[in-house]
Design a protein around this motif. Structure first.
Motif, PDB file in Angstrom:
ATOM      1  N   ALA A  83       1.059  -1.149  -0.020  1.00 11.73           N
ATOM      2  CA  ALA A  83      -0.023   0.106  -0.002  1.00 11.73           C
ATOM      3  C   ALA A  83       0.826   1.178  -0.129  1.00 11.73           C
ATOM      4  N   GLU A  84       1.964   1.201   0.761  1.00 13.96           N
ATOM      5  CA  GLU A  84       2.751   2.220   0.893  1.00 13.96           C
ATOM      6  C   GLU A  84       3.542   2.465  -0.414  1.00 13.96           C
ATOM      7  N   TYR A  85       3.774   1.606  -1.158  1.00 14.25           N
ATOM      8  CA  TYR A  85       4.484   1.632  -2.441  1.00 14.25           C
ATOM      9  C   TYR A  85       3.588   2.259  -3.518  1.00 14.25           C
ATOM     10  N   VAL A  86       2.403   1.855  -3.493  1.00 15.43           N
ATOM     11  CA  VAL A  86       1.353   2.193  -4.460  1.00 15.43           C
ATOM     12  C   VAL A  86       1.053   3.875  -4.273  1.00 15.43           C
ATOM     13  N   THR A 101      -4.125   4.854   7.297  1.00 15.41           N
ATOM     14  CA  THR A 101      -3.723   4.244   8.370  1.00 15.41           C
ATOM     15  C   THR A 101      -4.343   3.028   8.732  1.00 15.41           C
ATOM     16  N   HIS A 102      -5.636   3.142   8.506  1.00  9.54           N
ATOM     17  CA  HIS A 102      -6.599   1.712   8.901  1.00  9.54           C
ATOM     18  C   HIS A 102      -6.036   0.534   8.115  1.00  9.54           C
ATOM     19  N   LEU A 103      -5.846   1.071   6.872  1.00  4.83           N
ATOM     20  CA  LEU A 103      -5.391  -0.234   5.878  1.00  4.83           C
ATOM     21  C   LEU A 103      -4.052  -0.689   6.176  1.00  4.83           C
ATOM     22  N   THR A 104      -3.067   0.296   6.265  1.00  2.33           N
ATOM     23  CA  THR A 104      -1.645  -0.190   6.545  1.00  2.33           C
ATOM     24  C   THR A 104      -1.457  -0.916   7.795  1.00  2.33           C
ATOM     25  N   ASN A 105      -2.393  -0.519   8.894  1.00  5.07           N
ATOM     26  CA  ASN A 105      -2.161  -1.298  10.154  1.00  5.07           C
ATOM     27  C   ASN A 105      -2.812  -2.748  10.021  1.00  5.07           C
ATOM     28  N   TYR A 106      -3.771  -2.638   9.234  1.00  7.80           N
ATOM     29  CA  TYR A 106      -4.500  -4.011   8.997  1.00  7.80           C
ATOM     30  C   TYR A 106      -3.520  -4.987   8.410  1.00  7.80           C
ATOM     31  N   LEU A 107      -2.817  -4.719   7.108  1.00 12.04           N
ATOM     32  CA  LEU A 107      -1.859  -5.391   6.558  1.00 12.04           C
ATOM     33  C   LEU A 107      -0.776  -5.811   7.350  1.00 12.04           C
ATOM     34  N   LYS A 108      -0.263  -4.866   8.081  1.00  9.72           N
ATOM     35  CA  LYS A 108       0.790  -5.073   8.816  1.00  9.72           C
ATOM     36  C   LYS A 108       0.885  -6.192   9.893  1.00  9.72           C
ATOM     37  N   LYS A 109      -0.614  -6.414  10.251  1.00  7.39           N
ATOM     38  CA  LYS A 109      -0.851  -7.403  11.370  1.00  7.39           C
ATOM     39  C   LYS A 109      -0.617  -9.062  10.655  1.00  7.39           C
ATOM     40  N   GLN A 110      -1.054  -8.740   9.318  1.00  5.84           N
ATOM     41  CA  GLN A 110      -0.953 -10.155   8.338  1.00  5.84           C
ATOM     42  C   GLN A 110       0.655 -10.640   8.106  1.00  5.84           C
ATOM     43  N   SER A 111       1.586  -9.608   8.280  1.00  5.89           N
ATOM     44  CA  SER A 111       2.858  -9.710   7.546  1.00  5.89           C
ATOM     45  C   SER A 111       3.671 -11.119   8.249  1.00  5.89           C
ATOM     46  N   ILE A 112       4.516 -11.742   7.450  1.00  8.43           N
ATOM     47  CA  ILE A 112       4.919 -13.086   7.909  1.00  8.43           C
ATOM     48  C   ILE A 112       6.108 -12.819   8.964  1.00  8.43           C
TER      49      ILE A 112
END
Length: 400
Positions: free
Chosen positions: A235-238, A310-321
């Motif tokens: 998301a940050e890249y896009v 913020t909401h999106l990146t926080n969610y994605l971060k929780k799924q990180s390997i």
């Protein structure tokens, strides 16, 4: 919603009838008819329907079944999941066939992207042809193979793409479903192997699978080009790149729709530009391969101006390997020329596991692309399995 496969139509009709679609235990008959179990059951792994299919691409399989089974979703709520089960040609050993759970790579979020519904010329068929060779290697070694579609692929509800908890549940409950298939006998020993999206699923299972299913014996995990390292970075890249490629433009809607399926409050339609909104809507009904072939140009803008991510990146971060620390022996296979999963991210995860002193082996595929890790897996599983079963140390952390 268009459902291609008749067994999925049956499950949807049974969902509205609850206990009227009930038979006894799901023993497979000597014909090709569908059987259903108690659709209202909340017990994870309960087989809800089963139908025999041609073995097709799986030349080392003696039988192939399309199944639906009860699993657990993002919040551990009861859900219906589909998948297919392959039985080897080998004679059943005294303790039963050991089990491999196959966690597939990214196909999309639409129902037509479910690998269990694959057909010649279909949107996931090319990928299935490659996966079949890898799974045939397990069948040849006498393993039963269960391949879940994940939550929401071919079954009711959205697909929470890359949601760690949901993927853990559908994989673990697939093992439980396998043991409900009578009169066949299966060992409590099992492995998990996954590619790309499924590689991330394998890492989550390696971390929490034994705890989630203590009644079985998780022996090891294989992650092939696992996605999801610093997952919020997509998301940050896009957001920071004024002009993305068509490949990224085709893939990113799957990330957004997967996040929305897990957390409806994310509402990607409120985040993206009108041009990206067109691709987003297309991704609701088209698979990744179709999006890639259909998309001729990337949108000039992806997000609306001044949007809060913020909401999106926080969610994605929780799924990180990097949140996942394996508790069983782990093999990672990664192509060093992979354009979809960055070799550097996978290697950084490997080094993280090494620092935690966990049993892990890293196998780079020289000049390998994203699918070469999957292609090479059939030649690597033998030594990994033998090492695990013989109690040998799985560790390449100190090798140069």
């Amino acid at each position: 919603m268009k459902i291609k496969h008749p067994i999925l139509k049956l499950v949807l009709s049974c969902l509205g009838l609850t206990s009227t679609c009930v038979i006894a235990s799901p023993v497979f008959p000597n014909n090709n008819k569908v059987q259903t179990s108690n659709i209202s059951s909340k017990t994870p792994g309960t087989i809800l329907s089963i139908q025999e299919e041609n073995t097709g691409l799986f030349t080392n399989a003696s039988q192939r079944f399309l199944i639906t089974y009860r699993s657990r979703g993002v919040q551990s709520e009861p859900i219906v999941t589909s998948g297919y089960l392959l039985l080897p040609k080998a004679k059943v050993p005294q303790g039963g066939w050991p089990v491999l759970v196959w966690a597939h790579g990214t196909t999309g979020v639409a129902d037509t992207c479910a690998p269990s519904g694959d057909y010649a010329g279909g949107p996931v068929h090319v990928y299935q042809q490659i996966a079949a060779k890898a799974l045939n290697a397990w069948l040849a070694r006498g393993y039963a193979v269960i391949a879940p579609d994940y939550q929401g692929l071919g079954t009711p509800g959205g697909h929470p793409y890359m949601n760690a908890q949901s993927q853990l549940h559908t994989v673990v409950d697939a093992v439980r479903a396998t043991h409900h298939l009578q009169p066949y006998k299966f060992s409590k020993n099992w492995y998990v192997m996954g590619h790309s999206q499924g590689g991330a699923a394998s890492l989550k299972v390696a971390a929490d699978g034994q705890k989630d299913a203590p009644e079985f014996n998780l022996r090891g995990a294989i992650a092939l080009a696992p996605g999801g390292y610093q997952y919020e970075g997509i998301a940050e890249y896009v957001a920071s790149n004024p002009q993305i490629t068509t490949d990224v433009a085709a893939f990113f809607p799957i990330v957004l729709l997967g996040a929305e399926a897990a957390d409806p409050g994310l509402a990607p339609a409120n985040l993206v530009s009108p041009d990206m909104g067109v691709i987003l809507n297309s991704a609701r009904n088209r698979c990744l391969s179709e999006l890639q072939s259909d998309l001729k140009a990337a949108p000039k803008t992806v997000f609306k101006p001044n949007v809060d991510l913020t909401h999106l990146t926080n969610y994605l971060k929780k799924q990180s390997i990097e949140n996942m620390t394996p508790s069983v022996p782990l093999l990672i296979v990664q192509g060093d020329k992979d354009q979809l999963v960055d070799y550097r991210g996978t290697y950084a995860y490997y080094q993280q596991v090494c620092k935690n002193q966990k049993p892990i082996a890293f196998h780079p595929v020289k000049n390998g692309d994203h699918r070469d890790s999957l292609r090479q897996s059939e030649f690597l599983i033998g030594s990994f399995i033998n090492s695990v079963e013989q109690g040998k140390t799985i560790n390449t952390c100190n090798s140069k």
